[in-house]
Design a protein around this motif. Sequence first.
Motif, PDB file in Angstrom:
ATOM      1  N   PHE A  82     -10.719  26.335 -35.367  1.00 14.07           N
ATOM      2  CA  PHE A  82     -11.615  25.526 -34.537  1.00 14.07           C
ATOM      3  C   PHE A  82     -13.008  25.406 -35.144  1.00 14.07           C
ATOM      4  O   PHE A  82     -13.947  25.002 -34.479  1.00 14.07           O
ATOM      5  CB  PHE A  82     -11.691  26.087 -33.112  1.00 14.07           C
ATOM      6  CG  PHE A  82     -10.534  25.675 -32.272  1.00 14.07           C
ATOM      7  CD1 PHE A  82     -10.387  24.349 -31.877  1.00 14.07           C
ATOM      8  CD2 PHE A  82      -9.578  26.585 -31.898  1.00 14.07           C
ATOM      9  CE1 PHE A  82      -9.301  23.948 -31.119  1.00 14.07           C
ATOM     10  CE2 PHE A  82      -8.489  26.195 -31.134  1.00 14.07           C
ATOM     11  CZ  PHE A  82      -8.350  24.877 -30.747  1.00 14.07           C
ATOM     12  N   GLY A  83     -13.144  25.734 -36.413  1.00 12.34           N
ATOM     13  CA  GLY A  83     -14.428  25.585 -37.087  1.00 12.34           C
ATOM     14  C   GLY A  83     -14.796  24.120 -37.263  1.00 12.34           C
ATOM     15  O   GLY A  83     -13.951  23.273 -37.511  1.00 12.34           O
ATOM     16  N   SER A  84     -16.081  23.820 -37.086  1.00 12.97           N
ATOM     17  CA  SER A  84     -16.570  22.452 -37.236  1.00 12.97           C
ATOM     18  C   SER A  84     -17.745  22.432 -38.204  1.00 12.97           C
ATOM     19  O   SER A  84     -18.655  23.256 -38.102  1.00 12.97           O
ATOM     20  CB  SER A  84     -17.022  21.908 -35.876  1.00 12.97           C
ATOM     21  OG  SER A  84     -17.678  20.668 -36.041  1.00 12.97           O
ATOM     22  N   LEU A  85     -17.705  21.480 -39.119  1.00 14.59           N
ATOM     23  CA  LEU A  85     -18.808  21.290 -40.065  1.00 14.59           C
ATOM     24  C   LEU A  85     -19.570  20.002 -39.757  1.00 14.59           C
ATOM     25  O   LEU A  85     -20.228  19.433 -40.622  1.00 14.59           O
ATOM     26  CB  LEU A  85     -18.273  21.259 -41.501  1.00 14.59           C
ATOM     27  CG  LEU A  85     -17.714  22.592 -41.991  1.00 14.59           C
ATOM     28  CD1 LEU A  85     -16.970  22.403 -43.298  1.00 14.59           C
ATOM     29  CD2 LEU A  85     -18.823  23.615 -42.148  1.00 14.59           C
ATOM     30  N   ARG A  86     -19.487  19.555 -38.524  1.00 13.16           N
ATOM     31  CA  ARG A  86     -20.106  18.296 -38.114  1.00 13.16           C
ATOM     32  C   ARG A  86     -21.617  18.287 -38.340  1.00 13.16           C
ATOM     33  O   ARG A  86     -22.182  17.258 -38.676  1.00 13.16           O
ATOM     34  CB  ARG A  86     -19.803  18.057 -36.635  1.00 13.16           C
ATOM     35  CG  ARG A  86     -20.101  16.674 -36.167  1.00 13.16           C
ATOM     36  CD  ARG A  86     -19.609  16.437 -34.771  1.00 13.16           C
ATOM     37  NE  ARG A  86     -18.310  17.079 -34.612  1.00 13.16           N
ATOM     38  CZ  ARG A  86     -17.705  17.274 -33.465  1.00 13.16           C
ATOM     39  NH1 ARG A  86     -18.262  16.884 -32.364  1.00 13.16           N
ATOM     40  NH2 ARG A  86     -16.539  17.873 -33.410  1.00 13.16           N
ATOM     41  N   LYS A  87     -22.271  19.422 -38.181  1.00 11.25           N
ATOM     42  CA  LYS A  87     -23.735  19.447 -38.237  1.00 11.25           C
ATOM     43  C   LYS A  87     -24.270  20.169 -39.469  1.00 11.25           C
ATOM     44  O   LYS A  87     -25.321  20.777 -39.417  1.00 11.25           O
ATOM     45  CB  LYS A  87     -24.290  20.106 -36.983  1.00 11.25           C
ATOM     46  CG  LYS A  87     -24.040  19.306 -35.731  1.00 11.25           C
ATOM     47  CD  LYS A  87     -24.690  19.965 -34.548  1.00 11.25           C
ATOM     48  CE  LYS A  87     -24.464  19.164 -33.275  1.00 11.25           C
ATOM     49  NZ  LYS A  87     -25.103  19.771 -32.138  1.00 11.25           N
ATOM     50  N   GLY A  88     -23.566  20.118 -40.560  1.00 12.87           N
ATOM     51  CA  GLY A  88     -24.077  20.768 -41.763  1.00 12.87           C
ATOM     52  C   GLY A  88     -22.985  21.451 -42.545  1.00 12.87           C
ATOM     53  O   GLY A  88     -21.846  20.999 -42.567  1.00 12.87           O
ATOM     54  N   PHE A  89     -23.351  22.565 -43.171  1.00 10.16           N
ATOM     55  CA  PHE A  89     -22.437  23.250 -44.068  1.00 10.16           C
ATOM     56  C   PHE A  89     -21.962  24.599 -43.552  1.00 10.16           C
ATOM     57  O   PHE A  89     -21.015  25.165 -44.085  1.00 10.16           O
ATOM     58  CB  PHE A  89     -23.091  23.432 -45.441  1.00 10.16           C
ATOM     59  CG  PHE A  89     -23.384  22.116 -46.102  1.00 10.16           C
ATOM     60  CD1 PHE A  89     -22.372  21.401 -46.725  1.00 10.16           C
ATOM     61  CD2 PHE A  89     -24.649  21.564 -46.053  1.00 10.16           C
ATOM     62  CE1 PHE A  89     -22.624  20.186 -47.311  1.00 10.16           C
ATOM     63  CE2 PHE A  89     -24.916  20.348 -46.643  1.00 10.16           C
ATOM     64  CZ  PHE A  89     -23.892  19.654 -47.272  1.00 10.16           C
ATOM     65  N   ARG A  90     -22.628  25.132 -42.545  1.00  8.71           N
ATOM     66  CA  ARG A  90     -22.197  26.397 -41.947  1.00  8.71           C
ATOM     67  C   ARG A  90     -21.325  26.071 -40.753  1.00  8.71           C
ATOM     68  O   ARG A  90     -21.744  25.375 -39.831  1.00  8.71           O
ATOM     69  CB  ARG A  90     -23.397  27.221 -41.510  1.00  8.71           C
ATOM     70  CG  ARG A  90     -23.000  28.571 -40.971  1.00  8.71           C
ATOM     71  CD  ARG A  90     -24.233  29.454 -40.745  1.00  8.71           C
ATOM     72  NE  ARG A  90     -23.811  30.754 -40.305  1.00  8.71           N
ATOM     73  CZ  ARG A  90     -24.094  31.246 -39.109  1.00  8.71           C
ATOM     74  NH1 ARG A  90     -24.803  30.549 -38.242  1.00  8.71           N
ATOM     75  NH2 ARG A  90     -23.674  32.441 -38.783  1.00  8.71           N
ATOM     76  N   PRO A  91     -20.085  26.555 -40.725  1.00  7.53           N
ATOM     77  CA  PRO A  91     -19.186  26.185 -39.625  1.00  7.53           C
ATOM     78  C   PRO A  91     -19.641  26.735 -38.275  1.00  7.53           C
ATOM     79  O   PRO A  91     -20.171  27.836 -38.184  1.00  7.53           O
ATOM     80  CB  PRO A  91     -17.844  26.774 -40.027  1.00  7.53           C
ATOM     81  CG  PRO A  91     -18.100  27.709 -41.136  1.00  7.53           C
ATOM     82  CD  PRO A  91     -19.428  27.404 -41.712  1.00  7.53           C
ATOM     83  N   SER A  92     -19.406  25.920 -37.260  1.00  9.89           N
ATOM     84  CA  SER A  92     -19.653  26.307 -35.876  1.00  9.89           C
ATOM     85  C   SER A  92     -18.295  26.555 -35.235  1.00  9.89           C
ATOM     86  O   SER A  92     -17.343  25.814 -35.456  1.00  9.89           O
ATOM     87  CB  SER A  92     -20.372  25.173 -35.148  1.00  9.89           C
ATOM     88  OG  SER A  92     -20.323  25.382 -33.764  1.00  9.89           O
ATOM     89  N   PHE A  93     -18.209  27.590 -34.427  1.00 10.21           N
ATOM     90  CA  PHE A  93     -16.946  27.942 -33.787  1.00 10.21           C
ATOM     91  C   PHE A  93     -17.065  27.895 -32.269  1.00 10.21           C
ATOM     92  O   PHE A  93     -16.371  28.610 -31.565  1.00 10.21           O
ATOM     93  CB  PHE A  93     -16.509  29.336 -34.240  1.00 10.21           C
ATOM     94  CG  PHE A  93     -16.340  29.436 -35.725  1.00 10.21           C
ATOM     95  CD1 PHE A  93     -15.263  28.845 -36.359  1.00 10.21           C
ATOM     96  CD2 PHE A  93     -17.280  30.106 -36.495  1.00 10.21           C
ATOM     97  CE1 PHE A  93     -15.112  28.923 -37.736  1.00 10.21           C
ATOM     98  CE2 PHE A  93     -17.132  30.190 -37.875  1.00 10.21           C
ATOM     99  CZ  PHE A  93     -16.052  29.595 -38.493  1.00 10.21           C
TER     100      PHE A  93
END
Length: 151
Positions: A82-93
């Motif tokens: 469920f990691g997202s890279l929508r807002k940059g390079f560090r994944p958000s979970f």
Amino acid sequence: MRALVRRVLSATVSVNSQTVGEINRGLLVYLAVHRDDEDSDLGWISQKILGMRVFEDDAKKMNNSLVEKGYELMVISQFTLFGSLRKGFRPSFNHAATPEFAVGQYRKFLQIIKEKLNGRVASGEFGADMKILSIDDGPVSLWLDSKEKNY
């Protein structure tokens, strides 16, 4: 709930250099729980995995399921699906479930699979730093998402 399903000839998972699970031919499933998952998500994804026709028949066509062939299954918890890279390079979970909720759903998933599969069911250790070794077969890899069933 999300799952990355890989057809394998074998797979082994270890924690702290100790093997905690291993399978021969079958499916290696990386499983992630969404913060809004319900029991219906568990039912849908377990049914899909058990019914997936990804094993070849005598005519070399993918017509057989894990259940039909009597093969084995390994489940590894992996919230990073469920990691997202929508807002940059560090994944958000932020869409992944909390560990407290996810561990319960993970255990329910394992219970469903064990009740319906005659072959060996192995698993990793929830929340642990695991090392997974596998030999892909094909390769065949499929993505499932219980919220977006259009795969």
